[in-house]
Scaffold this motif. Structure first.
Motif, PDB file in Angstrom:
ATOM      1  N   UNK A 134       8.832   4.955 -28.891  1.00 30.49           N
ATOM      2  CA  UNK A 134       8.533   3.553 -29.154  1.00 30.49           C
ATOM      3  C   UNK A 134       9.065   3.088 -30.494  1.00 30.49           C
ATOM      4  N   UNK A 135       9.000   3.961 -31.485  1.00 29.90           N
ATOM      5  CA  UNK A 135       9.513   3.617 -32.814  1.00 29.90           C
ATOM      6  C   UNK A 135      11.030   3.474 -32.792  1.00 29.90           C
ATOM      7  N   UNK A 136      11.708   4.366 -32.074  1.00 28.17           N
ATOM      8  CA  UNK A 136      13.168   4.280 -31.974  1.00 28.17           C
ATOM      9  C   UNK A 136      13.577   2.979 -31.286  1.00 28.17           C
ATOM     10  N   UNK A 137      12.812   2.595 -30.242  1.00 24.86           N
ATOM     11  CA  UNK A 137      13.136   1.397 -29.460  1.00 24.86           C
ATOM     12  C   UNK A 137      12.614   0.108 -30.085  1.00 24.86           C
ATOM     13  N   UNK A 138      11.855   0.214 -31.172  1.00 26.57           N
ATOM     14  CA  UNK A 138      11.383  -0.976 -31.871  1.00 26.57           C
ATOM     15  C   UNK A 138      10.043  -1.515 -31.416  1.00 26.57           C
ATOM     16  N   UNK A 139       9.386  -0.823 -30.485  1.00 25.81           N
ATOM     17  CA  UNK A 139       8.082  -1.281 -29.998  1.00 25.81           C
ATOM     18  C   UNK A 139       6.936  -0.814 -30.880  1.00 25.81           C
ATOM     19  N   UNK A 140       7.190   0.151 -31.740  1.00 31.29           N
ATOM     20  CA  UNK A 140       6.186   0.711 -32.644  1.00 31.29           C
ATOM     21  C   UNK A 140       6.741   0.636 -34.063  1.00 31.29           C
ATOM     22  N   UNK A 141       5.907   0.204 -34.995  1.00 30.77           N
ATOM     23  CA  UNK A 141       6.344   0.026 -36.384  1.00 30.77           C
ATOM     24  C   UNK A 141       6.111   1.289 -37.205  1.00 30.77           C
ATOM     25  N   UNK A 142       7.124   1.690 -37.957  1.00 32.01           N
ATOM     26  CA  UNK A 142       6.973   2.815 -38.872  1.00 32.01           C
ATOM     27  C   UNK A 142       6.137   2.418 -40.089  1.00 32.01           C
ATOM     28  N   UNK A 143       5.275   3.322 -40.517  1.00 32.49           N
ATOM     29  CA  UNK A 143       4.601   3.119 -41.798  1.00 32.49           C
ATOM     30  C   UNK A 143       5.504   3.559 -42.940  1.00 32.49           C
ATOM     31  N   UNK A 144       6.213   4.662 -42.719  1.00 32.02           N
ATOM     32  CA  UNK A 144       7.161   5.190 -43.699  1.00 32.02           C
ATOM     33  C   UNK A 144       8.372   5.736 -42.958  1.00 32.02           C
ATOM     34  N   UNK A 145       9.464   5.909 -43.701  1.00 32.56           N
ATOM     35  CA  UNK A 145      10.660   6.513 -43.146  1.00 32.56           C
ATOM     36  C   UNK A 145      11.629   5.488 -42.590  1.00 32.56           C
ATOM     37  N   UNK A 146      12.658   5.992 -41.917  1.00 34.67           N
ATOM     38  CA  UNK A 146      13.692   5.110 -41.367  1.00 34.67           C
ATOM     39  C   UNK A 146      14.303   5.728 -40.123  1.00 34.67           C
TER      40      UNK A 146
END
Length: 242
Positions: free
Chosen positions: A47-59
């Motif tokens: 989900x984070x890779x696809x943009x549906x989940x927001x990262x708190x830290x990192x890239x």
């Protein structure tokens, strides 16, 4: 340069770290398995890779371009497509119409129809493309889901438990289709629990446990490590599933 670069990615839901300081790379043309027990953070990382989940830290970067912080539609246009654990098709629409939804976002007119036909051929869908997807067996609906993702022309395809619920024969047929994707220029990252698929399909495995990366490497090596057996496999290795 790696196609996908995840650097110190952390995702938190309240006080729970679903993904905890994970770094990994996926090279162009690879098929990489993201594995681990239920709740390990695999789908959250997708989900984070696809943009549906927001990262708190990192890239997260794709081919040197930053994905983290971008909305899902922009990430899709940058070359990332995904499927879901539960097939998400438009039941009242035909096979062709479902795939055209994605193709039409990236191509126009005849090019969209050509992309649709090519995607269905890639996944070896042999039925009538005019058939409503609601009446299809699960194996065909999964093929259509993958075809819809491919019709967007991705560089990176994220497959989330595509073999779940399929028979052995259906699994082997879908596995054969996925194996051909790198030859068509599509790099694959997949979440999977079927050990036969993990062993025979993946070039490399990345193992998550409690949100942390605990092992990575060739399947034959990773699946014999004590920490992986303890965290994920247990007795499932003898049964062919985890």
């Amino acid at each position: 340069m790696s196609l996908l670069a995840v650097r110190n990615a952390t995702v938190a839901f309240g006080g729970v770290l679903a993904v905890n300081d994970v770094s990994l790379q996926v090279d162009r043309g690879e098929i990489v398995g993201l594995v681990g027990p239920n709740g390990a953070g695999k789908s959250t990382l997708f989900g984070a890779i696809a943009g549906a989940v927001t990262l708190r830290d990192g890239s997260i970067e794709l081919d040197g371009a930053r994905l983290s912080g971008c909305p899902p539609h922009r990430i899709a246009r940058m070359g990332v497509a995904r499927t879901f654990q539960k097939v998400r098709l438009f039941g009242s629409m035909s096979v062709e119409e479902n795939v055209m939804v994605a193709a039409g976002e990236h191509f126009g007119g005849r090019a969209a129809r050509a992309a649709t036909a090519a995607a269905l051929e890639t996944v070896h869908y042999a039925g009538d493309a005019r058939t409503p997807v609601a009446g299809l067996p699960l194996s065909d609906r999964k093929r259509v889901e993958i075809a819809r993702a491919l019709a967007a022309g991705p560089q990176l395809l994220l497959l989330d438990e595509m073999m779940n619920g399929l028979t052995v024969d259906e699994t082997n047929a879908l596995l054969a289709s996925i194996k051909t994707l790198p030859q068509a220029g599509v790099t694959v990252m997949l979440v999977e629990h079927v050990l036969h698929v993990v062993r025979s399909l993946c070039d490399r495995l990345v193992v998550l446990h409690h949100g942390r990366l605990i092992a990575e490497g060739k399947p034959a090596d990773v699946l014999t490590r004590d920490e992986v057996v303890a965290a994920w496999l247990g007795g499932a290795a003898e049964q062919g599933r985890a």
